[in-house]
Design a protein around this motif. Structure first.
Motif, short mmCIF file in Angstrom:
data_model
loop_
_atom_site.label_atom_id
_atom_site.label_comp_id
_atom_site.label_asym_id
_atom_site.label_seq_id
_atom_site.Cartn_x
_atom_site.Cartn_y
_atom_site.Cartn_z
N SER A 64 -22.79 -53.40 20.90
CA SER A 64 -23.75 -54.33 20.75
C SER A 64 -23.50 -54.72 19.04
CB SER A 64 -25.22 -54.04 20.88
OG SER A 64 -25.31 -52.51 20.26
N VAL A 65 -24.37 -55.68 18.68
CA VAL A 65 -24.20 -55.93 16.98
C VAL A 65 -25.39 -55.14 16.59
CG1 VAL A 65 -24.78 -57.72 15.34
CG2 VAL A 65 -23.70 -58.51 17.62
N VAL A 66 -24.89 -54.53 15.39
CA VAL A 66 -25.85 -53.57 14.84
C VAL A 66 -27.15 -54.23 14.26
CG1 VAL A 66 -26.12 -51.73 12.93
CG2 VAL A 66 -24.31 -52.04 14.35
N ALA A 67 -28.36 -53.60 14.41
CA ALA A 67 -29.51 -54.12 13.80
C ALA A 67 -29.73 -53.32 12.36
CB ALA A 67 -30.66 -54.08 14.99
N GLY A 68 -29.60 -53.70 11.48
CA GLY A 68 -29.76 -52.83 10.39
C GLY A 68 -30.07 -53.69 9.14
N PRO A 69 -29.66 -53.32 7.90
CA PRO A 69 -30.16 -54.07 6.59
C PRO A 69 -29.35 -55.36 6.78
CG PRO A 69 -29.60 -51.64 6.11
CD PRO A 69 -29.34 -51.75 7.69
N ASN A 70 -29.85 -56.30 5.89
CA ASN A 70 -29.44 -57.75 5.90
C ASN A 70 -28.42 -57.59 4.55
OD1 ASN A 70 -28.62 -60.34 5.44
ND2 ASN A 70 -30.74 -61.02 5.00
N PRO A 71 -26.98 -58.13 5.18
CA PRO A 71 -26.06 -57.80 3.89
C PRO A 71 -26.41 -58.94 2.76
CG PRO A 71 -25.08 -58.73 5.89
CD PRO A 71 -26.56 -58.41 6.08
N ARG A 132 -20.06 -58.41 2.17
CA ARG A 132 -20.68 -56.96 2.23
C ARG A 132 -21.09 -56.75 3.63
NH1 ARG A 132 -25.16 -55.82 -2.01
NH2 ARG A 132 -26.38 -57.22 -0.90
N SER A 133 -20.94 -55.70 4.22
CA SER A 133 -21.22 -55.31 5.73
C SER A 133 -21.93 -54.01 5.52
CB SER A 133 -19.78 -55.19 6.39
OG SER A 133 -20.13 -54.81 7.79
N PHE A 134 -22.79 -53.86 6.53
CA PHE A 134 -23.50 -52.56 6.80
C PHE A 134 -23.08 -51.83 8.23
CE2 PHE A 134 -26.64 -54.11 3.84
CZ PHE A 134 -26.14 -53.32 2.67
N ASP A 135 -22.09 -52.42 8.75
CA ASP A 135 -21.36 -51.60 10.05
C ASP A 135 -20.08 -51.64 9.88
OD1 ASP A 135 -20.72 -54.41 10.42
OD2 ASP A 135 -22.14 -54.56 12.06
N GLY A 136 -19.34 -51.35 8.75
CA GLY A 136 -17.85 -50.96 8.88
C GLY A 136 -17.35 -52.18 8.91
N GLY A 137 -17.58 -53.28 8.63
CA GLY A 137 -16.83 -54.52 8.62
C GLY A 137 -16.86 -55.22 9.91
N ARG A 138 -17.61 -54.74 10.83
CA ARG A 138 -17.49 -55.48 11.92
C ARG A 138 -18.39 -57.00 12.10
NH1 ARG A 138 -20.44 -52.14 16.04
NH2 ARG A 138 -20.90 -50.95 14.16
N THR A 139 -19.62 -56.97 11.21
CA THR A 139 -20.36 -58.11 10.93
C THR A 139 -20.63 -58.08 9.47
OG1 THR A 139 -22.38 -57.27 11.36
CG2 THR A 139 -21.30 -58.24 13.41
N TRP A 140 -20.93 -59.22 9.02
CA TRP A 140 -21.37 -59.28 7.47
C TRP A 140 -22.28 -60.47 7.14
CZ3 TRP A 140 -16.39 -59.71 9.48
CH2 TRP A 140 -15.82 -61.18 9.18
N GLY A 174 -22.59 -49.01 3.45
CA GLY A 174 -22.12 -50.39 3.09
C GLY A 174 -20.45 -50.13 2.93
N ALA A 175 -20.06 -51.61 2.84
CA ALA A 175 -18.54 -51.81 2.54
C ALA A 175 -18.47 -52.91 2.00
CB ALA A 175 -17.62 -51.64 3.81
N LEU A 176 -17.59 -53.20 0.71
CA LEU A 176 -17.31 -54.89 0.29
C LEU A 176 -16.02 -55.14 0.42
CD1 LEU A 176 -19.11 -54.14 -3.12
CD2 LEU A 176 -20.02 -55.36 -1.22
N ARG A 177 -15.54 -56.25 0.39
CA ARG A 177 -14.41 -56.86 0.26
C ARG A 177 -14.45 -58.05 -0.70
NH1 ARG A 177 -13.00 -59.66 6.35
NH2 ARG A 177 -14.47 -61.36 6.14
N ALA A 178 -13.34 -58.43 -1.13
CA ALA A 178 -13.01 -59.70 -2.06
C ALA A 178 -12.41 -60.60 -1.25
CB ALA A 178 -12.34 -59.46 -3.35
N CYS A 179 -12.97 -61.94 -1.38
CA CYS A 179 -12.33 -63.16 -0.64
C CYS A 179 -12.33 -64.23 -1.53
CB CYS A 179 -13.35 -63.46 0.46
SG CYS A 179 -13.75 -62.18 1.82
#
Length: 522
Positions: A64-71, A132-140, A174-179
Protein backbone atom coordinates in the motif's frame (compact mmCIF):
# COMPACT_ATOMS: atom_id res chain seq x y z
CA UNK A 1 2.52 -16.67 7.67
CA UNK A 2 0.47 -15.10 4.91
CA UNK A 3 1.91 -16.27 1.59
CA UNK A 4 1.47 -13.83 -1.28
CA UNK A 5 3.45 -12.66 -4.27
CA UNK A 6 4.31 -9.25 -2.91
CA UNK A 7 7.69 -9.12 -4.62
CA UNK A 8 6.19 -8.89 -8.10
CA UNK A 9 3.53 -6.46 -6.92
CA UNK A 10 6.12 -4.25 -5.27
CA UNK A 11 8.24 -4.09 -8.42
CA UNK A 12 5.18 -3.14 -10.45
CA UNK A 13 4.18 -0.41 -8.02
CA UNK A 14 7.73 0.94 -7.83
CA UNK A 15 8.12 1.18 -11.58
CA UNK A 16 4.74 2.76 -12.25
CA UNK A 17 5.28 5.26 -9.44
CA UNK A 18 8.79 6.41 -10.33
CA UNK A 19 9.29 5.42 -13.97
CA UNK A 20 12.96 5.44 -13.04
CA UNK A 21 15.82 3.01 -12.80
CA UNK A 22 16.23 1.06 -9.56
CA UNK A 23 18.71 2.49 -7.03
CA UNK A 24 22.34 1.59 -7.54
CA UNK A 25 24.55 0.11 -4.84
CA UNK A 26 25.82 2.68 -2.35
CA UNK A 27 29.37 2.58 -3.63
CA UNK A 28 28.31 3.71 -7.11
CA UNK A 29 26.70 6.95 -8.19
CA UNK A 30 24.71 6.06 -11.28
CA UNK A 31 21.76 8.22 -12.19
CA UNK A 32 18.07 7.61 -12.65
CA UNK A 33 16.66 8.54 -16.04
CA UNK A 34 13.27 8.31 -17.72
CA UNK A 35 13.67 4.73 -18.92
CA UNK A 36 13.58 1.45 -17.08
CA UNK A 37 16.74 -0.55 -17.89
CA UNK A 38 16.68 -4.22 -18.81
CA UNK A 39 17.64 -6.59 -15.99
CA UNK A 40 21.39 -6.89 -15.58
CA UNK A 41 21.19 -10.66 -15.43
CA UNK A 42 18.74 -13.16 -16.85
CA UNK A 43 16.80 -15.43 -14.54
CA UNK A 44 16.94 -19.21 -14.94
CA UNK A 45 14.08 -20.77 -16.89
CA UNK A 46 13.65 -23.38 -14.15
CA UNK A 47 12.20 -21.60 -11.11
CA UNK A 48 13.58 -22.68 -7.71
CA UNK A 49 11.05 -23.82 -5.10
CA UNK A 50 9.03 -21.18 -3.32
CA UNK A 51 8.29 -21.32 0.42
CA UNK A 52 5.25 -23.34 1.54
CA UNK A 53 2.17 -21.22 1.00
CA UNK A 54 -0.79 -20.44 3.19
CA UNK A 55 -4.14 -19.97 1.51
CA UNK A 56 -5.49 -16.47 1.25
CA UNK A 57 -3.82 -13.17 2.06
CA UNK A 58 -3.66 -11.30 5.32
CA UNK A 59 -4.86 -7.70 4.91
CA UNK A 60 -1.84 -6.60 6.91
CA UNK A 61 0.40 -7.99 4.19
CA UNK A 62 -0.88 -5.98 1.25
CA UNK A 63 1.34 -3.50 -0.52
CA UNK A 64 0.00 0.00 0.00
CA UNK A 65 0.97 3.63 -0.28
CA UNK A 66 2.38 4.90 2.96
CA UNK A 67 0.29 7.38 4.89
CA UNK A 68 2.81 9.66 6.53
CA UNK A 69 4.31 13.12 6.57
CA UNK A 70 3.78 15.26 3.48
CA UNK A 71 7.09 15.50 1.60
CA UNK A 72 6.07 18.90 0.19
CA UNK A 73 5.19 20.52 3.53
CA UNK A 74 7.66 22.91 5.15
CA UNK A 75 9.66 20.94 7.70
CA UNK A 76 11.38 22.48 10.70
CA UNK A 77 13.86 20.44 12.72
CA UNK A 78 17.03 22.13 13.98
CA UNK A 79 16.40 24.61 11.17
CA UNK A 80 13.49 25.08 8.79
CA UNK A 81 13.50 24.23 5.09
CA UNK A 82 14.99 26.93 2.89
CA UNK A 83 18.32 27.54 4.64
CA UNK A 84 21.32 28.89 2.73
CA UNK A 85 23.85 26.11 1.91
CA UNK A 86 26.63 28.59 2.69
CA UNK A 87 25.70 28.07 6.36
CA UNK A 88 26.27 24.31 6.21
CA UNK A 89 29.17 23.24 8.46
CA UNK A 90 29.64 20.10 6.37
CA UNK A 91 29.28 19.23 2.70
CA UNK A 92 29.17 15.62 1.55
CA UNK A 93 28.28 14.58 -1.99
CA UNK A 94 26.88 11.02 -1.87
CA UNK A 95 25.32 10.73 -5.34
CA UNK A 96 25.66 12.39 -8.75
CA UNK A 97 24.02 12.10 -12.16
CA UNK A 98 24.87 13.46 -15.60
CA UNK A 99 22.68 14.49 -18.51
CA UNK A 100 23.82 16.10 -21.78
CA UNK A 101 27.11 17.12 -20.18
CA UNK A 102 25.48 18.64 -17.10
CA UNK A 103 26.48 17.34 -13.68
CA UNK A 104 23.70 17.14 -11.10
CA UNK A 105 24.64 16.31 -7.51
CA UNK A 106 23.09 15.91 -4.08
CA UNK A 107 24.94 17.55 -1.19
CA UNK A 108 24.30 16.58 2.42
CA UNK A 109 24.96 18.53 5.61
CA UNK A 110 25.23 15.65 8.08
CA UNK A 111 25.56 17.96 11.09
CA UNK A 112 22.06 19.40 10.62
CA UNK A 113 20.56 16.56 8.56
CA UNK A 114 19.80 18.80 5.59
CA UNK A 115 20.59 18.61 1.88
CA UNK A 116 20.66 20.64 -1.30
CA UNK A 117 21.03 20.06 -5.03
CA UNK A 118 23.67 21.54 -7.33
CA UNK A 119 24.27 21.61 -11.08
CA UNK A 120 27.46 22.45 -12.98
CA UNK A 121 28.52 22.61 -16.64
CA UNK A 122 24.99 23.74 -17.50
CA UNK A 123 23.32 26.42 -19.57
CA UNK A 124 21.07 29.39 -18.86
CA UNK A 125 17.58 28.23 -17.94
CA UNK A 126 18.50 24.67 -16.92
CA UNK A 127 16.28 23.53 -14.04
CA UNK A 128 17.33 22.02 -10.71
CA UNK A 129 15.35 20.78 -7.71
CA UNK A 130 15.12 18.26 -4.87
CA UNK A 131 12.70 15.41 -4.33
CA UNK A 132 11.99 14.30 -0.78
CA UNK A 133 10.50 10.96 0.23
CA UNK A 134 9.35 9.54 3.57
CA UNK A 135 9.04 5.93 2.39
CA UNK A 136 12.45 5.12 0.98
CA UNK A 137 11.85 6.61 -2.44
CA UNK A 138 8.70 4.68 -3.30
CA UNK A 139 6.64 7.90 -3.33
CA UNK A 140 7.60 11.54 -3.01
CA UNK A 141 4.52 13.59 -3.78
CA UNK A 142 3.30 14.48 -7.23
CA UNK A 143 5.61 17.06 -8.78
CA UNK A 144 7.74 17.45 -5.66
CA UNK A 145 10.35 19.86 -7.12
CA UNK A 146 11.44 21.27 -3.77
CA UNK A 147 13.51 24.45 -4.08
CA UNK A 148 13.18 24.66 -7.87
CA UNK A 149 15.77 27.04 -9.38
CA UNK A 150 17.13 27.80 -12.85
CA UNK A 151 20.63 28.66 -13.95
CA UNK A 152 20.71 32.44 -14.36
CA UNK A 153 21.97 34.25 -17.43
CA UNK A 154 25.73 34.28 -17.73
CA UNK A 155 26.22 31.33 -15.33
CA UNK A 156 26.89 27.62 -15.83
CA UNK A 157 25.88 26.41 -12.39
CA UNK A 158 23.31 26.83 -9.63
CA UNK A 159 22.26 25.30 -6.33
CA UNK A 160 19.03 25.06 -4.36
CA UNK A 161 18.50 26.07 -0.77
CA UNK A 162 18.85 23.43 1.95
CA UNK A 163 15.93 21.21 2.94
CA UNK A 164 15.56 18.83 5.85
CA UNK A 165 16.04 15.13 5.22
CA UNK A 166 13.74 13.97 8.04
CA UNK A 167 10.60 15.32 9.66
CA UNK A 168 11.30 14.79 13.35
CA UNK A 169 7.99 16.21 14.55
CA UNK A 170 5.95 13.76 12.47
CA UNK A 171 8.41 10.85 12.73
CA UNK A 172 9.13 10.93 9.04
CA UNK A 173 12.31 9.05 8.08
CA UNK A 174 13.40 10.81 4.94
CA UNK A 175 15.56 10.67 1.84
CA UNK A 176 16.52 13.24 -0.78
CA UNK A 177 17.62 13.18 -4.38
CA UNK A 178 18.72 15.89 -6.81
CA UNK A 179 16.90 16.21 -10.13
CA UNK A 180 17.17 18.46 -13.14
CA UNK A 181 16.72 18.99 -16.87
CA UNK A 182 18.31 20.90 -19.69
CA UNK A 183 16.41 24.00 -20.72
CA UNK A 184 15.89 22.80 -24.29
CA UNK A 185 15.21 19.09 -23.71
CA UNK A 186 12.32 17.19 -22.06
CA UNK A 187 14.41 14.48 -20.39
CA UNK A 188 14.77 14.58 -16.60
CA UNK A 189 17.60 13.03 -14.64
CA UNK A 190 17.70 12.27 -10.91
CA UNK A 191 20.47 11.02 -8.70
CA UNK A 192 19.92 8.03 -6.49
CA UNK A 193 18.24 8.58 -3.15
CA UNK A 194 20.47 9.33 -0.16
CA UNK A 195 20.19 10.71 3.35
CA UNK A 196 22.30 12.08 6.14
CA UNK A 197 24.21 10.03 8.68
CA UNK A 198 21.70 11.12 11.33
CA UNK A 199 20.68 7.89 13.12
CA UNK A 200 22.88 6.11 10.58
CA UNK A 201 26.45 6.41 11.83
CA UNK A 202 27.45 2.78 11.17
CA UNK A 203 26.20 -0.29 9.34
CA UNK A 204 23.73 -1.33 12.02
CA UNK A 205 22.14 2.03 12.69
CA UNK A 206 21.99 2.84 8.97
CA UNK A 207 20.17 -0.45 8.33
CA UNK A 208 17.77 0.23 11.21
CA UNK A 209 16.96 3.67 9.84
CA UNK A 210 16.46 2.19 6.38
CA UNK A 211 14.04 -0.35 7.88
CA UNK A 212 12.12 2.48 9.52
CA UNK A 213 11.41 3.90 6.06
CA UNK A 214 8.87 1.08 5.76
CA UNK A 215 7.22 1.61 9.15
CA UNK A 216 3.72 3.06 9.18
CA UNK A 217 2.91 5.10 12.24
CA UNK A 218 -0.80 4.88 11.46
CA UNK A 219 -1.02 1.07 11.37
CA UNK A 220 1.89 0.19 13.61
CA UNK A 221 3.15 -2.30 11.01
CA UNK A 222 5.74 -2.40 8.26
CA UNK A 223 4.57 -1.63 4.75
CA UNK A 224 5.56 -3.93 1.83
CA UNK A 225 5.45 -7.07 3.97
CA UNK A 226 3.11 -9.25 5.99
CA UNK A 227 1.87 -9.80 9.52
CA UNK A 228 4.43 -12.31 10.77
CA UNK A 229 7.26 -10.53 8.93
CA UNK A 230 6.36 -7.35 10.86
CA UNK A 231 6.88 -9.27 14.09
CA UNK A 232 10.39 -10.12 12.93
CA UNK A 233 11.03 -6.54 11.84
CA UNK A 234 9.98 -5.31 15.29
CA UNK A 235 12.26 -7.87 16.94
CA UNK A 236 15.18 -6.73 14.77
CA UNK A 237 14.58 -3.10 15.72
CA UNK A 238 14.40 -3.96 19.42
CA UNK A 239 17.64 -5.95 19.13
CA UNK A 240 19.23 -3.00 17.36
CA UNK A 241 18.31 -0.66 20.21
CA UNK A 242 19.95 -3.10 22.59
CA UNK A 243 23.20 -3.61 20.66
CA UNK A 244 23.68 -0.14 19.15
CA UNK A 245 22.36 2.01 21.97
CA UNK A 246 20.29 4.05 19.49
CA UNK A 247 16.91 4.55 21.13
CA UNK A 248 15.46 6.90 18.52
CA UNK A 249 12.90 4.35 17.35
CA UNK A 250 11.83 3.05 20.74
CA UNK A 251 8.40 4.57 20.20
CA UNK A 252 7.68 1.81 17.68
CA UNK A 253 7.27 -0.78 20.45
CA UNK A 254 4.30 0.83 22.18
CA UNK A 255 2.80 2.11 18.94
CA UNK A 256 2.82 -1.33 17.34
CA UNK A 257 1.36 -2.91 20.46
CA UNK A 258 -1.44 -0.43 21.03
CA UNK A 259 -2.56 -0.34 17.40
CA UNK A 260 -2.64 -4.12 16.98
CA UNK A 261 -3.22 -5.81 20.33
CA UNK A 262 -6.93 -6.25 19.58
CA UNK A 263 -6.50 -7.34 15.95
CA UNK A 264 -7.41 -10.85 14.85
CA UNK A 265 -8.03 -13.07 17.86
CA UNK A 266 -6.47 -10.48 20.17
CA UNK A 267 -3.10 -10.57 21.94
CA UNK A 268 -1.39 -11.05 18.55
CA UNK A 269 -2.96 -14.46 17.98
CA UNK A 270 -4.44 -15.66 14.71
CA UNK A 271 -5.23 -18.87 12.86
CA UNK A 272 -1.56 -19.64 12.22
CA UNK A 273 0.27 -20.90 15.27
CA UNK A 274 3.70 -19.96 14.00
CA UNK A 275 2.55 -16.35 13.50
CA UNK A 276 1.57 -16.30 17.17
CA UNK A 277 5.02 -17.63 18.08
CA UNK A 278 6.82 -14.89 16.14
CA UNK A 279 4.79 -12.19 17.87
CA UNK A 280 5.32 -13.81 21.28
CA UNK A 281 9.08 -13.59 20.71
CA UNK A 282 8.74 -9.94 19.70
CA UNK A 283 6.92 -9.14 22.94
CA UNK A 284 9.46 -11.05 25.01
CA UNK A 285 12.14 -8.87 23.41
CA UNK A 286 10.01 -5.80 24.13
CA UNK A 287 9.68 -6.85 27.75
CA UNK A 288 13.44 -7.32 28.04
CA UNK A 289 13.96 -3.83 26.61
CA UNK A 290 11.32 -1.94 28.57
CA UNK A 291 10.36 -4.01 31.60
CA UNK A 292 6.71 -3.38 30.72
CA UNK A 293 4.81 -6.43 31.96
CA UNK A 294 1.94 -6.06 29.49
CA UNK A 295 4.34 -7.31 26.82
CA UNK A 296 5.24 -10.33 28.93
CA UNK A 297 1.54 -11.04 29.53
CA UNK A 298 0.88 -10.98 25.80
CA UNK A 299 3.75 -13.40 25.19
CA UNK A 300 2.24 -15.68 27.84
CA UNK A 301 -1.15 -15.52 26.11
CA UNK A 302 0.56 -16.48 22.88
CA UNK A 303 2.36 -19.42 24.49
CA UNK A 304 -0.88 -20.70 26.01
CA UNK A 305 -2.62 -20.41 22.64
CA UNK A 306 0.16 -22.36 20.96
CA UNK A 307 -0.13 -25.07 23.61
CA UNK A 308 -3.83 -25.47 22.85
CA UNK A 309 -2.75 -26.83 19.47
CA UNK A 310 -0.48 -29.57 20.84
CA UNK A 311 -1.90 -33.10 20.61
CA UNK A 312 -0.84 -36.71 20.25
CA UNK A 313 -0.94 -36.95 16.46
CA UNK A 314 2.52 -38.05 15.29
CA UNK A 315 3.37 -38.58 18.94
CA UNK A 316 3.05 -34.93 19.90
CA UNK A 317 3.91 -31.52 18.57
CA UNK A 318 2.03 -28.34 17.72
CA UNK A 319 -0.02 -27.91 14.56
CA UNK A 320 0.88 -25.22 12.01
CA UNK A 321 -2.66 -23.81 11.98
CA UNK A 322 -6.08 -24.22 13.50
CA UNK A 323 -6.94 -26.47 10.55
CA UNK A 324 -4.69 -29.12 12.18
CA UNK A 325 -3.46 -30.43 8.85
CA UNK A 326 0.34 -30.07 9.12
CA UNK A 327 3.00 -30.41 11.81
CA UNK A 328 6.14 -28.59 10.82
CA UNK A 329 9.54 -27.56 12.07
CA UNK A 330 9.16 -23.80 12.38
CA UNK A 331 6.05 -23.88 14.55
CA UNK A 332 7.54 -26.38 16.96
CA UNK A 333 10.92 -24.68 17.19
CA UNK A 334 9.09 -21.45 18.05
CA UNK A 335 7.04 -23.34 20.63
CA UNK A 336 10.21 -24.53 22.37
CA UNK A 337 11.86 -21.11 22.25
CA UNK A 338 8.82 -19.16 23.47
CA UNK A 339 8.18 -21.50 26.40
CA UNK A 340 11.84 -21.73 27.44
CA UNK A 341 12.17 -17.93 27.20
CA UNK A 342 9.08 -17.43 29.36
CA UNK A 343 10.41 -19.83 31.96
CA UNK A 344 13.59 -17.74 32.10
CA UNK A 345 11.52 -14.62 32.82
CA UNK A 346 8.57 -15.79 34.93
CA UNK A 347 9.48 -16.37 38.56
CA UNK A 348 8.46 -19.72 40.00
CA UNK A 349 7.47 -21.19 36.67
CA UNK A 350 7.34 -24.89 36.04
CA UNK A 351 4.66 -25.05 33.37
CA UNK A 352 6.57 -23.29 30.58
CA UNK A 353 9.72 -25.27 31.28
CA UNK A 354 7.78 -28.51 31.10
CA UNK A 355 6.32 -27.53 27.75
CA UNK A 356 9.73 -26.55 26.37
CA UNK A 357 11.30 -29.82 27.46
CA UNK A 358 8.46 -31.85 25.98
CA UNK A 359 8.67 -29.81 22.79
CA UNK A 360 12.38 -30.53 22.34
CA UNK A 361 11.98 -34.22 23.20
CA UNK A 362 9.32 -34.52 20.50
CA UNK A 363 11.15 -32.34 17.95
CA UNK A 364 14.48 -34.14 18.30
CA UNK A 365 12.82 -37.51 17.78
CA UNK A 366 10.33 -36.49 15.11
CA UNK A 367 12.55 -37.19 12.12
CA UNK A 368 12.46 -33.58 10.85
CA UNK A 369 16.24 -33.40 11.43
CA UNK A 370 17.70 -35.38 8.56
CA UNK A 371 20.85 -37.50 8.41
CA UNK A 372 22.90 -34.45 7.41
CA UNK A 373 21.79 -32.53 10.53
CA UNK A 374 19.68 -30.17 8.45
CA UNK A 375 16.04 -29.52 9.33
CA UNK A 376 13.47 -30.20 6.63
CA UNK A 377 10.19 -28.34 6.63
CA UNK A 378 7.89 -30.79 8.36
CA UNK A 379 6.19 -34.16 8.52
CA UNK A 380 4.18 -36.04 5.94
CA UNK A 381 0.57 -35.93 7.11
CA UNK A 382 -0.26 -39.56 6.45
CA UNK A 383 2.95 -41.24 7.66
CA UNK A 384 4.39 -38.69 10.14
CA UNK A 385 7.74 -39.07 8.36
CA UNK A 386 10.11 -36.32 7.23
CA UNK A 387 8.50 -34.85 4.12
CA UNK A 388 11.81 -34.06 2.41
CA UNK A 389 10.84 -30.45 1.72
CA UNK A 390 13.65 -27.87 1.35
CA UNK A 391 15.90 -27.01 4.27
CA UNK A 392 14.82 -23.39 4.59
CA UNK A 393 17.34 -21.36 6.54
CA UNK A 394 14.92 -20.24 9.23
CA UNK A 395 14.29 -23.87 10.18
CA UNK A 396 18.03 -24.17 10.81
CA UNK A 397 18.19 -21.01 12.91
CA UNK A 398 15.17 -20.87 15.19
CA UNK A 399 15.95 -24.24 16.74
CA UNK A 400 19.38 -22.86 17.71
CA UNK A 401 17.75 -19.96 19.56
CA UNK A 402 15.36 -22.43 21.18
CA UNK A 403 18.17 -24.66 22.42
CA UNK A 404 20.09 -21.67 23.81
CA UNK A 405 17.02 -20.59 25.80
CA UNK A 406 16.41 -24.14 26.99
CA UNK A 407 20.05 -24.42 28.05
CA UNK A 408 19.70 -21.23 30.08
CA UNK A 409 16.68 -22.75 31.75
CA UNK A 410 18.21 -26.13 32.53
CA UNK A 411 21.99 -25.81 32.44
CA UNK A 412 22.09 -28.98 30.32
CA UNK A 413 25.34 -28.76 28.32
CA UNK A 414 24.13 -31.43 25.90
CA UNK A 415 21.69 -28.90 24.45
CA UNK A 416 24.51 -26.62 23.32
CA UNK A 417 26.43 -29.59 21.99
CA UNK A 418 23.46 -30.57 19.85
CA UNK A 419 22.96 -26.97 18.76
CA UNK A 420 26.60 -26.83 17.72
CA UNK A 421 26.14 -29.92 15.54
CA UNK A 422 23.16 -28.38 13.81
CA UNK A 423 24.90 -25.02 13.35
CA UNK A 424 28.03 -26.63 11.94
CA UNK A 425 25.89 -28.45 9.39
CA UNK A 426 23.91 -25.43 8.23
CA UNK A 427 26.82 -22.97 8.14
CA UNK A 428 29.01 -25.29 6.04
CA UNK A 429 26.42 -26.87 3.76
CA UNK A 430 27.35 -26.02 0.18
CA UNK A 431 23.74 -25.95 -0.96
CA UNK A 432 22.80 -23.34 1.63
CA UNK A 433 26.10 -21.45 1.30
CA UNK A 434 27.29 -21.43 -2.33
CA UNK A 435 30.58 -19.57 -2.38
CA UNK A 436 30.34 -19.26 1.39
CA UNK A 437 27.37 -16.85 1.34
CA UNK A 438 23.97 -17.87 2.68
CA UNK A 439 21.41 -18.47 -0.07
CA UNK A 440 17.80 -19.49 0.35
CA UNK A 441 16.57 -22.47 -1.74
CA UNK A 442 13.99 -20.16 -3.35
CA UNK A 443 16.54 -17.66 -4.62
CA UNK A 444 17.07 -15.82 -6.83
CA UNK A 445 13.51 -15.01 -7.83
CA UNK A 446 10.81 -17.14 -6.26
CA UNK A 447 10.83 -16.33 -2.55
CA UNK A 448 7.45 -14.56 -2.64
CA UNK A 449 6.59 -12.59 0.50
CA UNK A 450 7.84 -14.96 3.17
CA UNK A 451 11.22 -16.19 1.98
CA UNK A 452 13.03 -12.85 2.40
CA UNK A 453 12.49 -13.07 6.18
CA UNK A 454 14.01 -16.53 6.55
CA UNK A 455 17.69 -15.60 6.60
CA UNK A 456 17.09 -13.02 9.30
CA UNK A 457 15.69 -15.68 11.61
CA UNK A 458 18.63 -17.93 10.75
CA UNK A 459 21.38 -15.48 11.61
CA UNK A 460 19.53 -14.33 14.72
CA UNK A 461 19.55 -17.90 16.00
CA UNK A 462 23.13 -18.55 14.93
CA UNK A 463 24.20 -15.28 16.56
CA UNK A 464 22.47 -16.29 19.78
CA UNK A 465 24.32 -19.61 19.84
CA UNK A 466 27.60 -17.91 18.93
CA UNK A 467 27.26 -15.56 21.90
CA UNK A 468 26.50 -18.48 24.23
CA UNK A 469 29.65 -20.40 23.29
CA UNK A 470 32.97 -19.45 24.91
CA UNK A 471 35.01 -19.44 21.68
CA UNK A 472 32.31 -17.80 19.54
CA UNK A 473 33.03 -20.12 16.60
CA UNK A 474 30.61 -18.53 14.12
CA UNK A 475 31.90 -14.97 14.26
CA UNK A 476 33.90 -15.23 11.03
CA UNK A 477 30.99 -16.81 9.18
CA UNK A 478 28.57 -14.09 10.28
CA UNK A 479 30.99 -11.27 9.50
CA UNK A 480 31.60 -12.77 6.08
CA UNK A 481 27.88 -12.61 5.34
CA UNK A 482 27.68 -8.99 6.48
CA UNK A 483 30.76 -7.92 4.51
CA UNK A 484 29.46 -9.56 1.33
CA UNK A 485 26.04 -7.95 1.58
CA UNK A 486 27.50 -4.54 2.41
CA UNK A 487 29.77 -4.68 -0.64
CA UNK A 488 27.41 -6.15 -3.23
CA UNK A 489 23.79 -5.82 -2.13
CA UNK A 490 23.28 -2.30 -0.76
CA UNK A 491 21.72 0.89 -2.12
CA UNK A 492 22.54 4.50 -1.43
CA UNK A 493 19.87 4.41 1.29
CA UNK A 494 21.39 1.33 2.96
CA UNK A 495 18.54 -0.83 1.77
CA UNK A 496 19.53 -4.43 1.07
CA UNK A 497 18.03 -6.92 -1.32
CA UNK A 498 17.34 -10.64 -1.20
CA UNK A 499 20.68 -11.93 -2.47
CA UNK A 500 23.39 -11.26 0.07
CA UNK A 501 26.04 -12.11 -2.52
CA UNK A 502 24.41 -9.56 -4.84
CA UNK A 503 23.23 -8.08 -7.03
CA UNK A 504 20.58 -5.94 -5.39
CA UNK A 505 17.06 -6.73 -6.59
CA UNK A 506 14.55 -4.65 -4.63
CA UNK A 507 13.87 -3.27 -1.18
CA UNK A 508 11.15 -4.25 1.25
CA UNK A 509 10.78 -4.60 5.00
CA UNK A 510 11.34 -8.38 5.00
CA UNK A 511 14.64 -8.10 3.15
CA UNK A 512 15.67 -5.21 5.37
CA UNK A 513 14.90 -6.78 8.73
CA UNK A 514 16.91 -9.84 7.67
CA UNK A 515 20.02 -7.77 7.05
CA UNK A 516 19.42 -5.87 10.29
CA UNK A 517 19.25 -9.20 12.12
CA UNK A 518 22.63 -10.03 10.58
CA UNK A 519 24.23 -6.70 11.42
CA UNK A 520 22.90 -6.89 14.97
CA UNK A 521 24.99 -10.01 15.60
CA UNK A 522 28.19 -8.87 13.89
Amino acid sequence: MPRSVLAAALVTIFLTTTVLAAPSPAHSASSQVLAVPSPATSEPSQEPPSPPAKPGANPNGQVSVVAGPNPLAVVCNRYCDGRDPALAPRDREPVVATLFGRRFSLHVNDTDSMGWAAVSAGSTGDELWLDRSFDGGRTWGSGSRLGLVRIPAGATGQRTLMFNVDDWTNRGIGALRACGKAVDRPEIVCTGWARSTWNAWDRRTAAATALMMFYRNDTGLFDTTGWWNSANALTALIDNIRVSGMGSYGYVVANTYERNVNAGLGQFRNDYIDDTGWWALAWIAAYDLTGDRRYLATAQAGADYMHEHWDGVCGGGVWWSVARSYKNAITNALYIQVNAALHNRVAGDGVYLGRARAGWAWYSGSGMINSGNLVNDGLNTSTCANNGQPAWSYNQGVILDALVELHRATGDAALLTRARQLADASSTNAGLNPGGILREPCEPSNCAADGPSFKGAYVRGLGSLNAALPNQPYTSYLRGQADAAYAANRTTLDHYGLRWAGPFDQADAARQHSILDLLNVT
